[in-house]
Write an enzyme that holds these catalytic residues in place. Structure first.
Site: not given
Lengths: 398, 398
Positions: B95, B116, B139, B159, B241, B262, B290
């Site tokens: 989306g 995706d 997609k 990809n 972080c 969902c 971190c």
């Protein structure tokens, strides 16, 4: 293409019957079956989704409404499927109107009325929605082509109009065939997505006359800011209550646009200052000296209806049954209870349902979904948000 | 279809040569020309727009870039056409990612890298972009089909990946064939548009290692709020972080999603609280504790580079040549001038160029377009906006 293939079948048939000997029949039969196959191919348009009778909340990949119906399960919407009873009119199918139409279509709105007089051009490709292969089509035709592919459940009404036919415009809004039982006009909302003040004033006039709630939108010519306005006749300012100077002064806006100049625009949603990432909001009361007489009529009605509104609000408040809270321990005025410290208070850490301290599940369990959520709880969380908003505003104001 | 029509032409030719008499030749000739016409029709796919070599600012309906190039004329962008040198990687074409990809495509970005692993389903039709006829396609394939029709000038790289192949992911980002002269990685920006924390941590790791600026986005499961975050390694907080509790606690997030449940989602852009129409912003400095060692390396580099940054900023300030303002009247210390009151000060009211008092043209005249706009003037107007923002915030805080 299909008609030509049909002609060809007739030709082959004629040829077959005129052949002097039968040795060539087989090759003509083969050609006929080839043409029949081509006819099937030509008929086979890209697979369209079939209409859906009832909106289902079932979580399967093939359900186009599962993630919208989830709004109901999560307490955001009470009865999602009611969206099918609503009609929205969109005036102007450009950068704003086309995306509004697509959003409503994907949401499964009942009916869309689309108004535009313009054609799609390559110069429109800088905004979302239209595609280069639609160049030359009217914007309403191109929109319905795309939208009905996306959602055939929506009912679309096209209107190629310049809004100069004011009577035609208002009578199309008054048409109630889609939902005859509806009060007021035949639409629930009018969205003004036009690019000029003249058209905005026409929509304003029609909505004031029909007591129709509408929304107005606009993008600045440098494409980096814009506005959205909700107009409820009599209750909020109408477009003529505080008109833009160009309207108030009566100058012909067309003289402000020059040949060979075009406004900038970007494929983003609008309504705020994009350079400062700032979206202020304000409320505008109607102007008692508004030049629009229909607006003054709606203002009078709104004031006259105040006692009835107040009474209804008081009744609604009274109807809220306040269940008195019972003390946890009736015979224990300090509410003290004894916990056996030989047993752990927290749930078994090895259970798959247990989460680390401080972590809560965003999704309730399947059983909890059945319970309607507590409206008071929602109001409380809204209050917290208000508090957070104030704190953040105080920080930002430094 | 085309191959079958070709076969048919051969069949007709064979038939012609085997015919015992010439009386039927004419009808076969007609059929041949009919098949040739059908071949032309079959070849004629929906008209795609041809590639554009240079972006033109010419205001004609056939120019797909006229309204984007207008951003340059209006002083919003200095050199619009430079957008063709930029590469953006979009991880997750759902989306958020699909609409980001469409916006960048329509803007004429140089190259898009799309990541995706998922396929289009009817359940995705509640968000913008994908169409029911694309159900079953990956997609990335569906996106490139739509996007290359919209703008064939953009270079697309697909990809299909789950991000589990971390090396493949980073090496695809490092690929510089599109613009070999570029410093740093092969992309200018990474947009994380994924729906789970695991993928976000992978993007975070890759961008920290590569010193790559990226943006993170997310939508709440009830579809009415979301966030957007800009991450500049070493300069702002990275995703580790101040990790979300679900990440910090190490719980497997997949156990938080239940079968048959969902998340809700709506076909709107996200990044704020839609119910309260509120979009707060804040800045987050990196965390010196971190847990991500690549982040700590970038933090050290950022601190070490401070003297160089300060020196560059000081130099830039010094280079701003301050032209001393000349007094209007050199020999008149009070700047007083005499106006002949027999002549009107304002321009002739009958001129078509004259506007009512208080009204200014939003568009400069054609001659003025040639002048670059004064950057100081733009900074001043930004200051005014800051002032207005504070005032409005004070009003809203009540």
């Amino acid at each position: 293409m299909e008609s030509e293939l049909k002609e060809m079948l007739i030709d082959l048939d004629t040829l077959k019957r005129s052949l002097p000997d039968s040795s060539l029949l087989a090759s003509i039969d083969m050609m006929q079956s080839r043409v029949e196959h081509l006819t099937d191919l030509a008929k086979c348009a890209p697979a369209r989704r079939s209409k859906v009778k009832d909106m289902s909340a079932e979580v399967v990949d093939s359900n186009p409404y599962s993630r919208l119906m989830a709004l109901q399960r999560m307490g955001i919407v009470k009865n999602y499927e009611r969206i099918r009873e609503f009609s929205v009119a969109i005036v102007g199918i450009g950068g704003v109107g086309s995306v509004a139409a697509e959003m409503l279509t994907r949401c499964g709105i009942g009916r869309l009325l689309l108004y535009d007089y313009d054609k799609v051009e390559l110069a429109n490709m800088n905004r979302l929605f239209f595609r280069p292969e639609q160049v030359g089509m009217t914007k309403t035709d191109a929109a319905v082509q795309t939208l009905s592919d996306i959602n055939p459940d929506v009912s679309y009404t096209l209107n190629i109009t310049t809004l100069q036919g004011f009577e035609t415009f208002t009578s199309s809004l008054k048409n109630k065939t889609f939902c005859p039982s509806k009060e007021g006009s035949g639409v629930d909302l009018v969205l003004s997505c036009v690019d000029n003040y003249e058209a905005r004033m026409v929509v304003n006039q029609a909505c004031n006359e029909m007591n129709q709630t509408w929304m107005e939108s606009g993008v600045s010519e440098d494409a980096v800011s814009g506005h959205i306005q909700l107009l409820v006749p009599g209750e909020t300012a109408c477009f003529a209550c505080a008109p833009p100077l160009v309207v108030a002064s009566g100058v012909d806006e067309r003289t402000l646009k020059r040949e060979g100049v075009c406004a900038a625009s970007l494929p983003t949603t609008m309504g705020y200052n994009a350079l400062k990432d700032y979206f202020p909001t304000m409320e505008m009361k109607p102007n008692p000296q508004c030049s629009n007489t229909a607006c003054l009529d709606r203002q009078k009605e709104y004031i006259l209806a105040k006692p009835a509104r107040d009474a209804a609000a008081a009744k609604a408040k009274k109807d809220e049954v306040l269940v008195p809270e019972c003390p946890v321990h009736d015979d224990n005025e300090w509410n003290i209870s004894v916990v056996d410290d030989s047993e752990p208070i927290t749930a078994d850490a090895s259970s798959s349902d247990t989460l680390p301290e401080g972590l809560v599940r965003e999704l309730p369990t399947a059983d909890e979904f059945q319970k309607p959520c507590d409206p008071q709880e929602m109001i409380d969380s809204v209050d917290d948000l208000d508090e957070l908003r104030k704190q953040l505003e105080a920080l930002n104001a430094d």
